[in-house]
Write an enzyme that holds these catalytic residues in place. Structure first.
Site, PDB file in Angstrom:
ATOM      1  N   HIS A 257       0.849  -1.191   0.000  1.00  0.00           N
ATOM      2  CA  HIS A 257       0.000   0.000   0.000  1.00  0.00           C
ATOM      3  C   HIS A 257       0.881   1.237   0.000  1.00  0.00           C
ATOM      4  O   HIS A 257       1.944   1.237   0.618  1.00  0.00           O
ATOM      5  CB  HIS A 257      -0.919   0.011   1.235  1.00  0.00           C
ATOM      6  CG  HIS A 257      -2.084   0.927   1.069  1.00  0.00           C
ATOM      7  ND1 HIS A 257      -2.013   2.276   1.332  1.00  0.00           N
ATOM      8  CD2 HIS A 257      -3.349   0.688   0.636  1.00  0.00           C
ATOM      9  CE1 HIS A 257      -3.182   2.826   1.073  1.00  0.00           C
ATOM     10  NE2 HIS A 257      -4.014   1.900   0.647  1.00  0.00           N
ATOM     11  N   ASP A 308      -8.126  -5.055  -0.445  1.00  0.00           N
ATOM     12  CA  ASP A 308      -8.620  -5.871  -1.548  1.00  0.00           C
ATOM     13  C   ASP A 308      -8.314  -7.350  -1.386  1.00  0.00           C
ATOM     14  O   ASP A 308      -8.920  -8.182  -2.061  1.00  0.00           O
ATOM     15  CB  ASP A 308      -8.023  -5.368  -2.874  1.00  0.00           C
ATOM     16  CG  ASP A 308      -8.493  -3.968  -3.186  1.00  0.00           C
ATOM     17  OD1 ASP A 308      -9.706  -3.739  -3.098  1.00  0.00           O
ATOM     18  OD2 ASP A 308      -7.655  -3.109  -3.484  1.00  0.00           O
TER      19      ASP A 308
HETATM   20  C1  LIG Z   1      -0.572  -0.565  -3.970  1.00  0.00           C
HETATM   21  C2  LIG Z   1       0.708  -0.349  -4.744  1.00  0.00           C
HETATM   22  C3  LIG Z   1       0.363   0.120  -6.165  1.00  0.00           C
HETATM   23  C4  LIG Z   1       1.522   0.723  -4.042  1.00  0.00           C
HETATM   24  O1  LIG Z   1       2.610   0.974  -4.842  1.00  0.00           O
HETATM   25  P1  LIG Z   1       3.785   1.966  -4.480  1.00  0.00           P
HETATM   26  O2  LIG Z   1       3.492   2.766  -3.271  1.00  0.00           O
HETATM   27  O3  LIG Z   1       4.065   2.726  -5.727  1.00  0.00           O
HETATM   28  O4  LIG Z   1       4.927   0.986  -4.084  1.00  0.00           O
HETATM   29  P2  LIG Z   1       6.187   0.656  -4.959  1.00  0.00           P
HETATM   30  O5  LIG Z   1       5.763   0.316  -6.333  1.00  0.00           O
HETATM   31  O6  LIG Z   1       7.145   1.803  -4.817  1.00  0.00           O
HETATM   32  O7  LIG Z   1       6.734  -0.638  -4.255  1.00  0.00           O
HETATM   33  C5  LIG Z   1       7.722  -0.663  -3.238  1.00  0.00           C
HETATM   34  C6  LIG Z   1       8.389  -2.014  -3.265  1.00  0.00           C
HETATM   35  O8  LIG Z   1       7.478  -3.014  -2.868  1.00  0.00           O
HETATM   36  C7  LIG Z   1       7.268  -3.949  -3.930  1.00  0.00           C
HETATM   37  N1  LIG Z   1       5.850  -4.240  -3.982  1.00  0.00           N
HETATM   38  C8  LIG Z   1       4.838  -3.417  -3.650  1.00  0.00           C
HETATM   39  N2  LIG Z   1       3.668  -4.055  -3.785  1.00  0.00           N
HETATM   40  C9  LIG Z   1       3.978  -5.300  -4.205  1.00  0.00           C
HETATM   41  C10 LIG Z   1       3.202  -6.419  -4.502  1.00  0.00           C
HETATM   42  N3  LIG Z   1       1.864  -6.367  -4.404  1.00  0.00           N
HETATM   43  N4  LIG Z   1       3.808  -7.540  -4.899  1.00  0.00           N
HETATM   44  C11 LIG Z   1       5.130  -7.591  -4.998  1.00  0.00           C
HETATM   45  N5  LIG Z   1       5.949  -6.569  -4.716  1.00  0.00           N
HETATM   46  C12 LIG Z   1       5.352  -5.420  -4.331  1.00  0.00           C
HETATM   47  C13 LIG Z   1       7.733  -3.227  -5.192  1.00  0.00           C
HETATM   48  O9  LIG Z   1       8.143  -4.121  -6.180  1.00  0.00           O
HETATM   49  C14 LIG Z   1       8.882  -2.450  -4.631  1.00  0.00           C
HETATM   50  O10 LIG Z   1       9.966  -3.338  -4.410  1.00  0.00           O
HETATM   51  P3  LIG Z   1      11.450  -2.930  -4.761  1.00  0.00           P
HETATM   52  O11 LIG Z   1      11.734  -1.745  -3.899  1.00  0.00           O
HETATM   53  O12 LIG Z   1      12.223  -4.158  -4.443  1.00  0.00           O
HETATM   54  O13 LIG Z   1      11.420  -2.582  -6.212  1.00  0.00           O
HETATM   55  C15 LIG Z   1       1.528  -1.663  -4.805  1.00  0.00           C
HETATM   56  O14 LIG Z   1       1.780  -2.107  -3.488  1.00  0.00           O
HETATM   57  C16 LIG Z   1       0.861  -2.731  -5.629  1.00  0.00           C
HETATM   58  O15 LIG Z   1       1.042  -2.764  -6.848  1.00  0.00           O
HETATM   59  N6  LIG Z   1       0.060  -3.638  -5.004  1.00  0.00           N
HETATM   60  C17 LIG Z   1      -0.670  -4.626  -5.730  1.00  0.00           C
HETATM   61  C18 LIG Z   1      -1.959  -4.047  -6.258  1.00  0.00           C
HETATM   62  C19 LIG Z   1      -2.937  -3.782  -5.147  1.00  0.00           C
HETATM   63  O16 LIG Z   1      -3.183  -4.611  -4.290  1.00  0.00           O
HETATM   64  N7  LIG Z   1      -3.567  -2.612  -5.205  1.00  0.00           N
HETATM   65  C20 LIG Z   1      -4.583  -2.226  -4.261  1.00  0.00           C
HETATM   66  C21 LIG Z   1      -4.078  -1.171  -3.342  1.00  0.00           C
HETATM   67  S1  LIG Z   1      -5.261  -0.821  -2.065  1.00  0.00           S
END
Ligand SMILES: CC(C)(COP(=O)(O)OP(=O)(O)OC[C@H]1O[C@@H](n2cnc3c(N)ncnc32)[C@H](O)[C@@H]1OP(=O)(O)O)[C@@H](O)C(=O)NCCC(=O)NCCS
Length: 373
Positions: A257, A308
């Site tokens: 998140h 979710d």
């Molecule tokens: C929610 C979300 C978009 C937040 O993204 P964000 O704040 O931009 O986080 P980042 O993309 O900077 O991720 C930080 C790190 O965690 C990892 N990460 C974050 N969510 C992840 C996931 N669901 N699965 C695997 N790795 C994940 C990223 O790869 C990154 O790793 P790294 O530093 O080794 O490259 C992200 O966690 C995600 O894609 N989750 C899955 C989709 C989801 O459940 N969305 C609903 C949100 S309520």
């Protein structure tokens, strides 16, 4: 220097919802979400989000009657739902149908507080009807008229399945609606606020919000979670499948998140509901698979499940097909979107940030005949 994804940027002042991502605390207008989920109903929360005060009995009755009176769709919108492809993505259908509703609303382009509140009530009442009607039509069934004897949560389940839900199913669904109602400046709410800040109208703001919610990084994650669990199919395969996805640099839907760096309090509630539903129906398959996935993702990436993740198995246990999970998110979040639009319009200023330009400067203009790329 730009903050990629606007992470940590304060982009608005709001008194609707606060998220403490370190403590894992979420409040709507200062009341903890756990108390609201335990003690109130979705209709009460809607009133609270829109008006800033919990309703008296009379105010709640008035809002409930208003919502019931607005549930039916204009005939041309229902006719359009019949005409659209049965294979269409339900989020695309919802986005298009909401846009169409604006054509039949005499308040449509009026951004006054009075008109916007009336539109908010219509949208809150009609979005469940759209989702249920399209699902029945694509299943070869006739849409059902809303039942005015049923409250918001029960009426949706009835219009979807044709059966009045059990008190347990109604209460579980009502809690899900409360938990999804608002979440500060999430991507879809931000999109809605940006749209109406141009003094466009509420319908345009909600269409933008629905389109934004659809993506798998936002509301689309709940559908993706269930599709992943269905594809894995067996508790013994969870560990291998999750590790393989991570090795392939795939994101695991329902984890991580932008704001929470600890447990999302909503995920905690939904996990408990998923367990109780599993026990009461004697089918723990999706719950135990989810717990295993949670364990493996924690071991490998130290990520917490988000809202979710467990909502997926809760909705599935209620008999709802996975591609309706994101439209159901919209059935709830319409309350927060509209509350934010009302707040934006009450003290509006165009939202227009800047970009950090990193492209070339002072490039020569090359006539088209001389270009070699
Ligand atoms: C929610 C979300 C978009 C937040 O993204 P964000 O704040 O931009 O986080 P980042 O993309 O900077 O991720 C930080 C790190 O965690 C990892 N990460 C974050 N969510 C992840 C996931 N669901 N699965 C695997 N790795 C994940 C990223 O790869 C990154 O790793 P790294 O530093 O080794 O490259 C992200 O966690 C995600 O894609 N989750 C899955 C989709 C989801 O459940 N969305 C609903 C949100 S309520």
């Amino acid at each position: 220097m730009a903050e990629k994804g606007l992470e940590g940027i304060i982009a608005a002042t709001s008194s609707i919802c606060s998220v403490d991502g370190l403590e894992g605390k979420l409040t709507y207008r200062g009341i903890d979400i756990r108390i609201l989920a335990e003690k109130s109903t979705f209709e009460e929360v809607v009133y609270f989000l829109w008006h800033g005060q919990m309703p008296t009995r009379a105010q709640l009755d008035e809002l409930s009657s208003q919502l019931k009176a607005c549930r039916e769709l204009p005939a041309p919108v229902l006719a359009a739902l019949r005409a659209w492809p049965k294979t269409a993505n339900p989020m695309d259908v919802l986005r298009t149908a909401v846009s169409m509703l604006s054509l039949y609303d005499k308040d449509g382009a009026d951004t006054s507080r009075e008109a916007s509140t009336r539109i908010a009530a219509r949208l809150t009442a009609q979005i469940p009807t759209i989702v249920a009607a399209f699902h029945r039509l694509r299943s070869g069934l006739e849409p059902l008229a809303p039942d005015p004897s049923l409250r918001h949560a029960a009426n949706f389940l009835y219009m979807l399945t044709g059966e009045k839900p059990s008190p347990t199913a109604e209460r579980v669904f009502d809690i899900c609606l409360i938990l999804h109602a608002d979440h500060e400046l999430n991507a879809s709410t931000f999109a809605a606020r940006v749209t109406v800040a141009t003094l466009s109208d509420m319908y345009s703001g909600i269409v933008a919000a629905i389109g934004t919610l659809k993506g798998p990084l936002h509301g689309g994650a709940n559908t993706a979670v269930m599709n992943m669990l269905l594809k894995i199919g067996d508790l013994n395969k969870v560990e291998g499948a999750i590790k393989e996805m991570l090795a392939n640099k795939q994101r695991i839907p329902g984890f991580g998140h932008r704001v929470y760096k600890t447990w999302d309090p909503r995920a905690m509630w939904l996990r408990q509901i998923a367990e109780e539903l599993g026990k009461s129906t004697g089918n723990m398959k999706w719950y135990t698979m989810s717990r295993k996935a949670e364990e493996v993702v924690w071991q490998e990436k130290q990520l917490y499940p988000n809202l979710d993740f467990y909502s997926a198995s809760v909705y599935y246990k209620l008999g709802i097909p996975p591609d309706l999970f994101t439209p159901i998110f919209a059935i709830s979040r319409i309350s927060g979107w509209t509350a934010h639009i009302l707040e934006q319009l009450a003290d509006n200023r165009l939202i227009r940030p800047r970009a950090d330009y990193v492209g070339p400067i002072d490039q020569p203009y090359v006539p088209i005949e001389q270009r070699t790329n």
